[in-house]
Design an enzyme around this catalytic site. Sequence first.
Site, mmCIF file in Angstrom:
data_model
loop_
_atom_site.group_PDB
_atom_site.id
_atom_site.type_symbol
_atom_site.label_atom_id
_atom_site.label_comp_id
_atom_site.label_asym_id
_atom_site.label_seq_id
_atom_site.Cartn_x
_atom_site.Cartn_y
_atom_site.Cartn_z
ATOM 1 N N CYS A 18 38.234 41.719 28.591
ATOM 2 C CA CYS A 18 37.182 40.882 28.198
ATOM 3 C C CYS A 18 35.825 40.818 28.814
ATOM 4 C CB CYS A 18 37.766 39.468 28.095
ATOM 5 S SG CYS A 18 39.147 39.069 27.073
ATOM 6 N N GLY A 45 35.600 44.982 25.477
ATOM 7 C CA GLY A 45 36.351 44.521 24.354
ATOM 8 C C GLY A 45 35.927 44.535 23.121
ATOM 9 N N ASN A 119 37.903 35.612 30.950
ATOM 10 C CA ASN A 119 38.064 37.107 31.248
ATOM 11 C C ASN A 119 39.438 37.137 32.424
ATOM 12 O OD1 ASN A 119 36.466 39.767 32.952
ATOM 13 N ND2 ASN A 119 38.085 39.887 31.794
ATOM 14 N N GLY A 120 40.431 37.639 32.275
ATOM 15 C CA GLY A 120 41.236 37.964 33.403
ATOM 16 C C GLY A 120 42.806 37.408 32.783
ATOM 17 N N TYR A 259 36.002 52.976 36.245
ATOM 18 C CA TYR A 259 35.988 52.958 34.896
ATOM 19 C C TYR A 259 35.295 52.071 34.125
ATOM 20 C CZ TYR A 259 37.980 54.047 30.420
ATOM 21 O OH TYR A 259 38.093 54.250 29.091
ATOM 22 N N SER A 300 32.540 58.292 31.652
ATOM 23 C CA SER A 300 32.971 57.727 32.932
ATOM 24 C C SER A 300 33.056 58.684 34.059
ATOM 25 C CB SER A 300 34.333 56.823 32.702
ATOM 26 O OG SER A 300 35.164 57.331 32.126
ATOM 27 N N ASP A 362 37.339 63.727 36.296
ATOM 28 C CA ASP A 362 37.563 62.554 35.338
ATOM 29 C C ASP A 362 37.928 61.300 36.208
ATOM 30 O OD1 ASP A 362 38.135 61.098 33.176
ATOM 31 O OD2 ASP A 362 40.048 62.216 32.495
ATOM 32 N N ASP A 363 37.586 60.107 35.634
ATOM 33 C CA ASP A 363 37.918 59.199 36.598
ATOM 34 C C ASP A 363 39.390 58.569 36.730
ATOM 35 O OD1 ASP A 363 38.774 56.979 34.354
ATOM 36 O OD2 ASP A 363 37.298 58.018 33.553
ATOM 37 N N CYS A 450 41.027 44.838 45.264
ATOM 38 C CA CYS A 450 42.557 44.794 44.839
ATOM 39 C C CYS A 450 42.624 46.276 44.437
ATOM 40 C CB CYS A 450 42.727 44.093 43.497
ATOM 41 S SG CYS A 450 44.205 44.520 42.757
ATOM 42 N N CYS A 453 47.044 48.596 41.523
ATOM 43 C CA CYS A 453 47.711 49.633 40.750
ATOM 44 C C CYS A 453 47.898 51.274 41.427
ATOM 45 C CB CYS A 453 46.596 49.675 39.384
ATOM 46 S SG CYS A 453 45.165 49.899 39.724
HETATM 47 FE FE1 SF4 Z 1 42.009 46.246 39.014
HETATM 48 FE FE2 SF4 Z 1 44.280 47.756 39.563
HETATM 49 FE FE3 SF4 Z 1 43.857 45.326 40.794
HETATM 50 FE FE4 SF4 Z 1 44.373 45.462 38.259
HETATM 51 S S1 SF4 Z 1 45.899 46.102 39.742
HETATM 52 S S2 SF4 Z 1 42.877 44.171 39.270
HETATM 53 S S3 SF4 Z 1 43.170 47.351 37.525
HETATM 54 S S4 SF4 Z 1 42.618 47.163 40.949
#
Ligand code: SF4
Length: 474
Positions: A18, A45, A119-120, A259, A300, A362-363, A450, A453
């Site tokens: 979002c 979005g 958003n989130g 990205y 990107s 590529d990203d 963060c 992922c």
């Molecule tokens: Fe971003 Fe990855 Fe953390 Fe999700 S897990 S908030 S995509 S860094």
Amino acid sequence: MSNEVANLLLPDKPVEECGVFGIYGAGLDVARLTYYGLHALQHRGQESAGIAVADGRQIQLHKGMGLVTEVFTGQQLEQFCGPAAIGHVRYSTTGASQPLNAQPLVFRYAKGMLGLAHNGNITNITELRAQLAATGSVFQSSTDSEVVVNLIARYNANSLEEALMKCMIDVKGAYSLLILTENALYAARDPHGFRPLCLGRLGDAYVVASESCALTTVGAAFLRDIEPGEIIRIDQSGLTVTRGLTAQQPAHCIFEYIYFARPDSTLDGFNVNLVRREMGRQLAREYPVAADIVIAVPDSGTAAARGYAEESGIPFEEGLMKNRYVGRTFIQPTQAMREIGVKLKLNPIREVLQDKRVVMVDDSIVRGTTSQKLVAMLRQAGAREVHLCISSPPVRRSCYYGIDTSDEQELIAAKLPLEEIRRNIDADGLHYLSLEGLLDIFAPRQNHFCTACFNGHYPVEVAKPKESGKYSLE
Ligand code: SF4
């Protein structure tokens, strides 16, 4: 549509959820400015869009399914009046794609009207929804945002700031929120600052947006990022800042830089375009290749490809042409036309690629299907070697904080080691940017992001495996 064709059309990228935009400015056409702001955030979005405007007595709302330009006409915008507005563009990961889930959400409660744009992803939503339902709450939509509105209404506190503060104690996860009452605009960001949110000034007016590109689009000057855990109130007396929750260890989403965000945005002190250039330079240092040209998977991958070219001294060329007009309503190819696939969006330039050793930047790789098709496409166009360089580390875990990264079992890097991925996509070489190399770009604030992922270190506890994501031709 057959499974094979449906699979072909799944986006092979994480998908942003979002974008939000808000403005308080007496005497301004806030609805039109919000429309332009949302247009600048359209990449965040494309499923639905909405604007709510407060005039001191009530909140007017218009929202619908589609792009900003499809949902609003000039006539609709002219019907809005008032000094404050919030707007929202949405791609849904929680709640189905349907008009009821489009935002802003607008409600009446004991103290008046309330509009909300979010958003989130809230990570303890199941528990909160069950608690509220058990004590009589009814929900119109399946979004987690409605739970926030319910909590605020329940607290029925002396001020909205106080209710919001209590709500922020209950709610876990990622949120950048805009709230509209009849006579004020509020902005709040979760204590880790997962999703971006920034503040700008337009004359005497204040503007809040997911990305700084939306501020500059409407002519506003960037003031600062909203701090994690902060609540801001804007009304006719100006701006008031309240500390909602003590800021925790920052955990800004690093994928915004890789990205999602627009290159002309600056998020939490780092310009996206410059970060991407540096990712490319770092890739070139980590993975030097004897090659003739560097090309990008547009758009990107472009800044990182330029960075790779600058660092390596290998010339940057445009080897893939992007068709920017493949939209949401595009008629999807049939089984018989499956070969068209990725070429609908990206077409190789034979004259550039013929007989060349190519570094393609590529990203990210999610499922690997697009990478495989792109490598095949370059070879068919005459490339002698194809080395794929990815400006992010391998995506191995799902996101629970507002990004649709696909289920873990669909992530190619969660299933296969590097060499098998390389073989699978048939590249001569494959290199992902190292996590250390990526984080070094943000020195000395390497630990402000963060990276769950990539490494599974989730900054906020997550309750259960992610449900299936949703896909569109992307
Ligand atoms: Fe971003 Fe990855 Fe953390 Fe999700 S897990 S908030 S995509 S860094």
